[in-house]
Write a protein that holds these residues in place. Structure first.
Motif, PDB file in Angstrom:
ATOM      1  N   LEU A 167       7.562   7.804   2.462  1.00  0.00           N
ATOM      2  CA  LEU A 167       7.032   6.815   1.511  1.00  0.00           C
ATOM      3  C   LEU A 167       5.677   7.210   1.239  1.00  0.00           C
ATOM      4  O   LEU A 167       4.852   6.806   0.142  1.00  0.00           O
ATOM      5  CB  LEU A 167       6.595   5.453   2.179  1.00  0.00           C
ATOM      6  N   MET A 168       4.701   7.804   2.254  1.00  0.00           N
ATOM      7  CA  MET A 168       3.208   8.124   2.175  1.00  0.00           C
ATOM      8  C   MET A 168       3.005   9.458   2.189  1.00  0.00           C
ATOM      9  O   MET A 168       3.504  10.291   3.365  1.00  0.00           O
ATOM     10  CB  MET A 168       2.336   7.230   2.916  1.00  0.00           C
ATOM     11  N   SER A 169       1.937  10.002   1.668  1.00  0.00           N
ATOM     12  CA  SER A 169       1.393  11.359   1.579  1.00  0.00           C
ATOM     13  C   SER A 169       0.429  11.197   2.735  1.00  0.00           C
ATOM     14  O   SER A 169      -0.072  10.522   3.046  1.00  0.00           O
ATOM     15  CB  SER A 169       0.983  11.981   0.498  1.00  0.00           C
ATOM     16  N   LEU A 170       0.352  12.557   3.403  1.00  0.00           N
ATOM     17  CA  LEU A 170      -0.963  12.654   4.341  1.00  0.00           C
ATOM     18  C   LEU A 170      -2.070  13.639   3.511  1.00  0.00           C
ATOM     19  O   LEU A 170      -3.313  13.705   4.151  1.00  0.00           O
ATOM     20  CB  LEU A 170      -0.380  13.877   5.246  1.00  0.00           C
ATOM     21  N   GLN A 171      -1.757  13.803   2.239  1.00  0.00           N
ATOM     22  CA  GLN A 171      -2.841  14.360   1.357  1.00  0.00           C
ATOM     23  C   GLN A 171      -3.877  13.339   0.973  1.00  0.00           C
ATOM     24  O   GLN A 171      -3.484  12.175   0.757  1.00  0.00           O
ATOM     25  CB  GLN A 171      -2.058  15.290   0.188  1.00  0.00           C
ATOM     26  N   PRO A 172      -5.063  13.842   0.348  1.00  0.00           N
ATOM     27  CA  PRO A 172      -6.107  12.953  -0.362  1.00  0.00           C
ATOM     28  C   PRO A 172      -5.426  12.491  -1.407  1.00  0.00           C
ATOM     29  O   PRO A 172      -4.281  13.124  -2.223  1.00  0.00           O
ATOM     30  CB  PRO A 172      -7.185  13.945  -0.399  1.00  0.00           C
ATOM     31  N   PHE A 173      -5.787  11.469  -1.861  1.00  0.00           N
ATOM     32  CA  PHE A 173      -5.068  10.549  -3.168  1.00  0.00           C
ATOM     33  C   PHE A 173      -5.268  11.377  -4.493  1.00  0.00           C
ATOM     34  O   PHE A 173      -4.462  11.512  -5.286  1.00  0.00           O
ATOM     35  CB  PHE A 173      -5.786   9.386  -3.318  1.00  0.00           C
ATOM     36  N   GLU A 174      -6.531  12.310  -4.386  1.00  0.00           N
ATOM     37  CA  GLU A 174      -6.582  13.273  -5.531  1.00  0.00           C
ATOM     38  C   GLU A 174      -5.584  14.478  -5.586  1.00  0.00           C
ATOM     39  O   GLU A 174      -5.070  14.530  -6.796  1.00  0.00           O
ATOM     40  CB  GLU A 174      -7.801  14.164  -5.565  1.00  0.00           C
ATOM     41  N   VAL A 175      -4.856  14.760  -4.694  1.00  0.00           N
ATOM     42  CA  VAL A 175      -3.755  15.709  -4.604  1.00  0.00           C
ATOM     43  C   VAL A 175      -2.522  15.015  -5.092  1.00  0.00           C
ATOM     44  O   VAL A 175      -1.586  15.600  -5.679  1.00  0.00           O
ATOM     45  CB  VAL A 175      -3.535  16.384  -2.932  1.00  0.00           C
ATOM     46  N   VAL A 176      -2.250  13.880  -4.587  1.00  0.00           N
ATOM     47  CA  VAL A 176      -1.105  13.068  -4.733  1.00  0.00           C
ATOM     48  C   VAL A 176      -1.285  12.835  -6.348  1.00  0.00           C
ATOM     49  O   VAL A 176       0.027  13.013  -7.120  1.00  0.00           O
ATOM     50  CB  VAL A 176      -1.128  11.846  -3.810  1.00  0.00           C
ATOM     51  N   ARG A 177      -2.187  12.476  -6.853  1.00  0.00           N
ATOM     52  CA  ARG A 177      -2.287  11.982  -8.279  1.00  0.00           C
ATOM     53  C   ARG A 177      -2.148  13.301  -9.216  1.00  0.00           C
ATOM     54  O   ARG A 177      -1.215  13.412 -10.050  1.00  0.00           O
ATOM     55  CB  ARG A 177      -3.744  11.814  -8.412  1.00  0.00           C
ATOM     56  N   ASP A 178      -2.600  14.697  -8.744  1.00  0.00           N
ATOM     57  CA  ASP A 178      -2.272  15.960  -9.348  1.00  0.00           C
ATOM     58  C   ASP A 178      -0.941  16.063  -9.372  1.00  0.00           C
ATOM     59  O   ASP A 178      -0.271  16.675 -10.482  1.00  0.00           O
ATOM     60  CB  ASP A 178      -3.359  16.909  -8.981  1.00  0.00           C
ATOM     61  N   GLU A 179      -0.241  16.096  -8.132  1.00  0.00           N
ATOM     62  CA  GLU A 179       1.017  16.157  -7.990  1.00  0.00           C
ATOM     63  C   GLU A 179       1.938  15.309  -8.927  1.00  0.00           C
ATOM     64  O   GLU A 179       3.178  15.730  -9.331  1.00  0.00           O
ATOM     65  CB  GLU A 179       1.534  16.392  -6.495  1.00  0.00           C
ATOM     66  N   LEU A 180       1.580  14.242  -9.014  1.00  0.00           N
ATOM     67  CA  LEU A 180       2.342  13.171  -9.895  1.00  0.00           C
ATOM     68  C   LEU A 180       2.330  13.729 -11.376  1.00  0.00           C
ATOM     69  O   LEU A 180       3.480  13.520 -12.040  1.00  0.00           O
ATOM     70  CB  LEU A 180       1.789  11.803  -9.771  1.00  0.00           C
ATOM     71  N   ILE A 181       1.091  14.092 -11.805  1.00  0.00           N
ATOM     72  CA  ILE A 181       1.334  14.819 -12.912  1.00  0.00           C
ATOM     73  C   ILE A 181       2.273  15.789 -13.216  1.00  0.00           C
ATOM     74  O   ILE A 181       2.822  15.872 -14.390  1.00  0.00           O
ATOM     75  CB  ILE A 181      -0.252  15.399 -13.370  1.00  0.00           C
ATOM     76  N   THR A 182       2.030  16.898 -12.189  1.00  0.00           N
ATOM     77  CA  THR A 182       3.376  17.792 -12.347  1.00  0.00           C
ATOM     78  C   THR A 182       4.727  17.086 -12.404  1.00  0.00           C
ATOM     79  O   THR A 182       5.657  17.749 -13.035  1.00  0.00           O
ATOM     80  CB  THR A 182       3.006  18.830 -11.049  1.00  0.00           C
ATOM     81  N   LEU A 183       4.793  16.551 -11.612  1.00  0.00           N
ATOM     82  CA  LEU A 183       6.109  15.786 -11.527  1.00  0.00           C
ATOM     83  C   LEU A 183       6.766  14.889 -12.667  1.00  0.00           C
ATOM     84  O   LEU A 183       7.826  14.969 -13.258  1.00  0.00           O
ATOM     85  CB  LEU A 183       6.288  14.619 -10.329  1.00  0.00           C
ATOM     86  N   ILE A 228       1.038  -1.195   0.149  1.00  0.00           N
ATOM     87  CA  ILE A 228       0.170  -0.046   0.125  1.00  0.00           C
ATOM     88  C   ILE A 228       0.911   1.355  -0.024  1.00  0.00           C
ATOM     89  O   ILE A 228       0.550   2.293  -0.309  1.00  0.00           O
ATOM     90  CB  ILE A 228      -1.057   0.120   0.988  1.00  0.00           C
ATOM     91  N   GLU A 229       2.045   0.842   0.578  1.00  0.00           N
ATOM     92  CA  GLU A 229       2.805   2.229   0.565  1.00  0.00           C
ATOM     93  C   GLU A 229       3.061   2.909  -0.621  1.00  0.00           C
ATOM     94  O   GLU A 229       3.499   3.812  -1.030  1.00  0.00           O
ATOM     95  CB  GLU A 229       4.223   2.003   1.406  1.00  0.00           C
ATOM     96  N   SER A 230       3.497   1.895  -1.728  1.00  0.00           N
ATOM     97  CA  SER A 230       3.639   2.338  -3.100  1.00  0.00           C
ATOM     98  C   SER A 230       2.506   3.094  -3.850  1.00  0.00           C
ATOM     99  O   SER A 230       2.686   3.360  -4.889  1.00  0.00           O
ATOM    100  CB  SER A 230       3.911   1.039  -3.841  1.00  0.00           C
ATOM    101  N   SER A 231       1.231   2.942  -3.070  1.00  0.00           N
ATOM    102  CA  SER A 231       0.173   3.817  -3.587  1.00  0.00           C
ATOM    103  C   SER A 231       0.601   5.251  -3.414  1.00  0.00           C
ATOM    104  O   SER A 231      -0.226   6.080  -3.714  1.00  0.00           O
ATOM    105  CB  SER A 231      -1.428   3.264  -2.952  1.00  0.00           C
ATOM    106  N   LEU A 232       1.559   5.655  -2.294  1.00  0.00           N
ATOM    107  CA  LEU A 232       2.164   6.887  -1.877  1.00  0.00           C
ATOM    108  C   LEU A 232       1.027   7.523  -0.973  1.00  0.00           C
ATOM    109  O   LEU A 232       1.195   8.813  -0.800  1.00  0.00           O
ATOM    110  CB  LEU A 232       2.329   7.648  -3.099  1.00  0.00           C
ATOM    111  N   VAL A 233      -0.119   6.936  -0.432  1.00  0.00           N
ATOM    112  CA  VAL A 233      -0.831   7.430   0.186  1.00  0.00           C
ATOM    113  C   VAL A 233      -1.150   6.555   1.491  1.00  0.00           C
ATOM    114  O   VAL A 233      -0.596   5.384   1.276  1.00  0.00           O
ATOM    115  CB  VAL A 233      -2.188   7.713  -0.340  1.00  0.00           C
TER     116      VAL A 233
END
Length: 566
Positions: free
Chosen positions: A504-520, A79-84
């Motif tokens: 390994l994991m963000s404290l943000q909602p998965f939607e925020v992580v998804r959007d930041e991955l797009i930027t990355l 689950i850690e690899s989901s980054l959330v």
């Protein structure tokens, strides 16, 4: 899930009293016979009590024209690899039909040991989906790593009877099994007769026989149909994997048939929210397998009943009386687009997620590496001949290449014309401050640097770059944000994602992580990177054993010839 009173189960199943919930008007896909039959489904509490008949219910959900299939079971993932966190993972993949996830908290365990495993066990008691845990068997994964923790058999045994524990997670130190390392043997003995997951890429022949004979039951590392079939014939359950980096579904789809499907399952291993948003989760594996020619019965059976049977979860995997009410509602089988999901009789959605108890995260401030300087990335040596890690896109196995890289002023520098860029690992757990440098081919990097604390399996800092100053900036920035991903160029941070839970994991909602991955991803591509998933690809490049496997003419591993990353 609390079981309802037995008398209610029987009474409602017989239709003598209205069921708590009835799904009315749909067709049930029987993953035993392959039949598609019109049927109500009656549910009492979290259990299915009636099928292939009509029922009255206190609550009725109209599913007319829809198809009902058993909930999907991801048989191996981190689950850690989901980054959330587990809670955001629950929100992210539950709507995709995943009602059971069998996780190995191997990544957080390699950072903070039992504290990390305990966090997952505690959190799993409060998620909407059913999260089960296999205890991490390799912390660290080999003696060639510096991890943040060490777990021996005696540390794991007190947890083996925890109600959410299935058994022992992937035993990736297969050389230790074959050569009967004392620590490996102690773990195998402690869990003998219980479930033990496998991890043995390319292992075959008599060595594979010995590995399986040790009591290891599953394999998710098969990357060709030939490899998978040998392991299947020898009694292993093959977990067909399609993650963000390791993509084996296309190679293994030909061996998934109605005949083999009782012994095949699906898993994602490592899949991030951006991939899930763009493609899906197990729903993606199912529809892709069908598109590749797998019979729908084989695909849905592998995703449910076969998975349940493989891991001893006798209470699920089938829409039948007495089973958990884990049900996915679809428009059709081929496209596999979940429209409604029920897990333990609870409809997956915002209302269910809002009532969960949240367990506080652990392993904050875990990046303890001292600052690095640009000159720390110099690579010495008088010989021009230099080992190079060769990327195989879509694989975590890599090529062991050799190039002539002549030193200049005592340093072997990146050669962008040949796509030879620097890679370094920096110990970040505060154990020894070790650093190592080498070369990698296949990243496509033309400028700048990328750094990460998601670095399998030890989760030190990994950084790849064309410029030493940018490498130092990226690595040092990771300490400031408590770990994560950083992209730098020209002395500036172009993009970053903070992962403060164990790095390994963000404290943000998965939607925020998804959007930041797009930027990355966009920032990485601006540096010339063409890899589909550069950050998790980087995470796997510094595995100390897998990049340099040596196979003898007899198909056996020559353990004496393992090499550490230069």
């Amino acid at each position: 899930m609390t079981l309802p009173p037995l008398s209610d189960v029987i009474t409602q199943g017989r239709g003598l009293a209205p069921a708590d919930l009835v799904l009315r008007g749909g067709r049930v896909f029987d993953v035993i016979t392959g039949e598609l039959l019109e049927s109500d489904v009656a549910i009492c509490g979290g259990l299915i009590v009636g099928v292939f008949d009509s029922y009255e219910g206190r609550e009725v959900v109209d599913v007319t024209g829809k198809i009902l299939v058993p909930g999907f079971i991801d048989t191996h993932l981190h689950i850690e690899s989901s980054l959330v966190t587990p809670y955001e993972f629950d929100r992210c993949v539950g709507p995709h039909g995943v009602t059971t996830a069998i996780c190995d908290p191997h990544e957080i365990a390699n950072v903070c040991g039992l504290e990390g495993i305990g966090y997952f066990l505690d959190a799993s008691a409060h998620t909407v989906m059913d999260i089960r845990v296999n205890l991490s068997s390799c912390v660290p994964s080999t003696h060639m790593e510096t991890a943040g923790a060490l777990l021996e058999a005696a540390d794991l045994v007190p947890l083996m009877d925890h109600p959410r524990v299935i058994g022992l997670a992937e035993f990736m130190n297969f050389p230790g099994v074959l050569h009967q390392d004392a620590g490996c043997m102690a773990k195998l003995e402690a869990f003998r007769g219980r479930h033990i997951d496998g991890h043995a890429p390319l292992l075959s022949g008599r060595d594979l026989n010995g590995y399986i004979a040790a009591g290891i039951r599953t394999e998710h590392e098969a990357t060709t149909a030939t490899e998978a079939m040998e392991k299947l014939r020898k009694g292993m359950r093959v977990l067909i994997r399609e993650g963000s980096v390791s993509k084996d579904l296309h190679a293994l789809a030909p061996m998934l048939t109605e005949r083999t499907s009782p012994y095949c399952c699906f898993c994602t291993d490592d899949r991030n929210p951006l991939d899930i948003a763009e493609h899906g989760h197990l729903d993606y594996l199912i529809r892709t397998a069908i598109a590749l020619g797998c019979p729908p019965l084989a695909a849905y059976r592998a995703a449910s009943l076969s998975a349940a049977e493989a891991f001893g979860l006798k209470d699920r995997g089938l829409i039948a009386p007495g089973k958990r009410a884990d049900i996915v509602v679809l428009q059709d089988l081929a496209t596999c687009r979940p429209e409604m999901v029920f897990t333990g009789g609870v409809r997956v959605g915002d209302a269910a997620f809002a009532t969960r108890q949240i367990v506080p995260p652990v392993a904050r401030h875990s990046v303890k590496a001292p600052p690095v300087r640009a000159e720390d990335f110099r690579t010495g040596g008088n010989r021009a001949e230099t080992p190079v890690i060769g990327i195989l896109p879509g694989k975590i196995i890599t090529e062991h290449l050799t190039y002539d890289i002549a030193p200049t002023d005592g340093d072997k520098r990146p050669d962008l014309a040949r796509d030879l860029v620097k890679i370094a690992v920096i110990e970040r757990h505060g154990k020894n401050s070790n650093r190592a440098t080498g070369f990698v081919k296949g990243f496509g990097l033309k400028r700048g640097a990328i750094a990460s604390t998601v670095c399998h399996d030890h989760h030190n800092i990994a950084v790849v770059g064309a410029d030493y100053a940018d490498m130092a900036l990226a690595a040092n920035r990771l300490g400031e944000i408590e770990g994560g991903f950083v992209v730098t160029e020209g002395g500036k941070v172009l993009a970053e994602l903070a992962l403060p839970v164990a790095g390994l994991m963000s404290l943000q909602p998965f939607e925020v992580v998804r959007d930041e991955l797009i930027t990355l991803r966009a920032a990485a591509r601006s540096l010339g990177v063409e890899l589909e998933e550069p950050f998790l690809q980087l995470a796997f490049l510094v595995l100390p054993v897998i990049p340099h496997l040596k196979i003898t003419d007899h198909g056996m591993i020559d353990v004496d010839r393992f090499e550490v990353m230069p």
